[in-house]
Design a protein around this motif. Structure first.
Motif, PDB file in Angstrom:
ATOM      1  N   GLY A 122       7.841  -4.909   6.312  1.00 28.79           N
ATOM      2  CA  GLY A 122       7.318  -6.246   6.086  1.00 28.79           C
ATOM      3  C   GLY A 122       6.353  -6.371   4.926  1.00 28.79           C
ATOM      4  O   GLY A 122       5.670  -7.395   4.803  1.00 28.79           O
ATOM      5  N   ARG A 123       6.294  -5.354   4.061  1.00 31.25           N
ATOM      6  CA  ARG A 123       5.422  -5.430   2.892  1.00 31.25           C
ATOM      7  C   ARG A 123       6.072  -4.694   1.727  1.00 31.25           C
ATOM      8  O   ARG A 123       7.102  -4.029   1.894  1.00 31.25           O
ATOM      9  CB  ARG A 123       4.046  -4.834   3.182  1.00 31.25           C
ATOM     10  CG  ARG A 123       4.064  -3.349   3.562  1.00 31.25           C
ATOM     11  CD  ARG A 123       2.703  -2.708   3.360  1.00 31.25           C
ATOM     12  NE  ARG A 123       2.342  -2.647   1.939  1.00 31.25           N
ATOM     13  CZ  ARG A 123       1.181  -2.158   1.482  1.00 31.25           C
ATOM     14  NH1 ARG A 123       0.272  -1.725   2.339  1.00 31.25           N
ATOM     15  NH2 ARG A 123       0.932  -2.126   0.192  1.00 31.25           N
ATOM     16  N   ALA A 124       5.462  -4.805   0.557  1.00 26.75           N
ATOM     17  CA  ALA A 124       5.972  -4.121  -0.618  1.00 26.75           C
ATOM     18  C   ALA A 124       5.062  -2.961  -0.989  1.00 26.75           C
ATOM     19  O   ALA A 124       3.830  -3.065  -0.913  1.00 26.75           O
ATOM     20  CB  ALA A 124       6.076  -5.094  -1.787  1.00 26.75           C
ATOM     21  N   TYR A 125       5.678  -1.857  -1.371  1.00 25.62           N
ATOM     22  CA  TYR A 125       4.959  -0.680  -1.850  1.00 25.62           C
ATOM     23  C   TYR A 125       5.336  -0.461  -3.314  1.00 25.62           C
ATOM     24  O   TYR A 125       6.474  -0.724  -3.707  1.00 25.62           O
ATOM     25  CB  TYR A 125       5.336   0.564  -1.040  1.00 25.62           C
ATOM     26  CG  TYR A 125       5.011   0.461   0.429  1.00 25.62           C
ATOM     27  CD1 TYR A 125       3.775   0.849   0.919  1.00 25.62           C
ATOM     28  CD2 TYR A 125       5.970  -0.012   1.336  1.00 25.62           C
ATOM     29  CE1 TYR A 125       3.476   0.762   2.276  1.00 25.62           C
ATOM     30  CE2 TYR A 125       5.681  -0.103   2.685  1.00 25.62           C
ATOM     31  CZ  TYR A 125       4.430   0.292   3.147  1.00 25.62           C
ATOM     32  OH  TYR A 125       4.138   0.191   4.490  1.00 25.62           O
ATOM     33  N   TRP A 126       4.400   0.047  -4.100  1.00 25.27           N
ATOM     34  CA  TRP A 126       4.685   0.331  -5.498  1.00 25.27           C
ATOM     35  C   TRP A 126       3.958   1.595  -5.904  1.00 25.27           C
ATOM     36  O   TRP A 126       3.148   2.112  -5.161  1.00 25.27           O
ATOM     37  CB  TRP A 126       4.335  -0.855  -6.401  1.00 25.27           C
ATOM     38  CG  TRP A 126       3.044  -1.569  -6.117  1.00 25.27           C
ATOM     39  CD1 TRP A 126       2.754  -2.364  -5.049  1.00 25.27           C
ATOM     40  CD2 TRP A 126       1.859  -1.554  -6.918  1.00 25.27           C
ATOM     41  NE1 TRP A 126       1.478  -2.849  -5.126  1.00 25.27           N
ATOM     42  CE2 TRP A 126       0.891  -2.376  -6.273  1.00 25.27           C
ATOM     43  CE3 TRP A 126       1.528  -0.950  -8.130  1.00 25.27           C
ATOM     44  CZ2 TRP A 126      -0.379  -2.578  -6.795  1.00 25.27           C
ATOM     45  CZ3 TRP A 126       0.253  -1.170  -8.656  1.00 25.27           C
ATOM     46  CH2 TRP A 126      -0.671  -1.981  -7.986  1.00 25.27           C
ATOM     47  N   GLU A 127       4.289   2.087  -7.096  1.00 23.91           N
ATOM     48  CA  GLU A 127       3.898   3.388  -7.638  1.00 23.91           C
ATOM     49  C   GLU A 127       4.805   4.485  -7.074  1.00 23.91           C
ATOM     50  O   GLU A 127       4.811   4.767  -5.871  1.00 23.91           O
ATOM     51  CB  GLU A 127       2.432   3.735  -7.419  1.00 23.91           C
ATOM     52  CG  GLU A 127       1.476   2.978  -8.312  1.00 23.91           C
ATOM     53  CD  GLU A 127       1.736   3.217  -9.805  1.00 23.91           C
ATOM     54  OE1 GLU A 127       1.997   4.387 -10.191  1.00 23.91           O
ATOM     55  OE2 GLU A 127       1.696   2.251 -10.576  1.00 23.91           O
ATOM     56  N   THR A 128       5.563   5.090  -7.963  1.00 25.47           N
ATOM     57  CA  THR A 128       6.605   6.034  -7.561  1.00 25.47           C
ATOM     58  C   THR A 128       6.083   7.174  -6.700  1.00 25.47           C
ATOM     59  O   THR A 128       6.650   7.486  -5.647  1.00 25.47           O
ATOM     60  CB  THR A 128       7.285   6.626  -8.816  1.00 25.47           C
ATOM     61  OG1 THR A 128       7.645   5.578  -9.685  1.00 25.47           O
ATOM     62  CG2 THR A 128       8.503   7.427  -8.435  1.00 25.47           C
TER      63      THR A 128
END
Length: 215
Positions: A60-66
């Motif tokens: 239910g959320r967005a994650y970023w940074e590889t």
């Protein structure tokens, strides 16, 4: 488990996350974005506020940074043994190599900018290209030294891990600007990585196998 959606540009850093999702055998959707100003749209900035890939929707959320996404996925699915837990002896080496991939990628990204984004050859800097390509070579030397160490198993750690995924993807991008050459251990390792069934073979950003330093 909630739906997993990867926002992806082929042959970019997000390829690492795609590869990891496939190694983990997780059901996921891939939404491909063009490598252009679309990544600065309000729609995409809501997922990654700096307008870069990857972005991963999960829970239910967005994650970023590889690197962060790779760590999160490895911790969420530890039975796959692609990460190393805090109490494991290989934890420090896992983190070092996982994040070393970004060092290599940054040099490759600078070269990608020079060769692909600066379409007018007169805008390209031979000095910048030579410096960044030499820095890629130093990164390749570090990988070769690691892989050729005494008692090696042919992987960056004792067994294949997400560290191999991250560094190999970065190296595959970077070798378009600096040849791997006679680094035999690295040549063999890259061949093993690319032979894995989960490795994503893609076309996208690059239109040639190798880019020479501009005259």
């Amino acid at each position: 488990m909630s739906e997993i959606v990867l926002h992806h540009v082929p042959q970019s850093r997000s390829q690492r996350v795609l590869w990891l999702l496939r190694e983990l055998r997780l059901e996921h959707e891939v939404r491909v974005w063009p490598f252009d100003k679309t990544l600065r749209s309000a729609e995409y900035l809501a997922l990654n506020p700096v307008g870069r890939v990857p972005a991963l929707e999960m829970d239910g959320r967005a994650y970023w940074e590889t690197g962060a996404i790779i760590e999160l996925l490895c911790e969420r699915f530890p039975d796959a043994r692609l990460g190393r837990g805090a109490a494991e002896a290989e934890r420090a080496d896992f983190l070092i190599w996982l994040h070393f991939a970004e060092t290599m990628s940054q040099h490759a990204a600078a070269l990608t900018q020079q060769h692909l984004m600066l379409r007018d050859a007169a805008m390209r800097s031979p000095v910048v290209c030579k410096l960044e390509a030499a820095r890629v070579g130093k990164c390749f030397d570090a990988v070769e030294m690691r892989l050729a160490r005494e008692g090696t198993t042919g992987w960056l750690l004792a067994e294949f891990s997400a560290a191999d995924i991250a560094v190999a993807q970065a190296a595959i991008m970077a070798r378009r600007f600096h040849r791997v050459g006679a680094r035999g251990a690295m040549v063999d390792w890259l061949a093993r990585c690319e032979a894995r069934p989960a490795f994503p073979v893609e076309e996208g950003l690059y239109d040639r196998e190798f880019y020479e330093v501009p005259a």
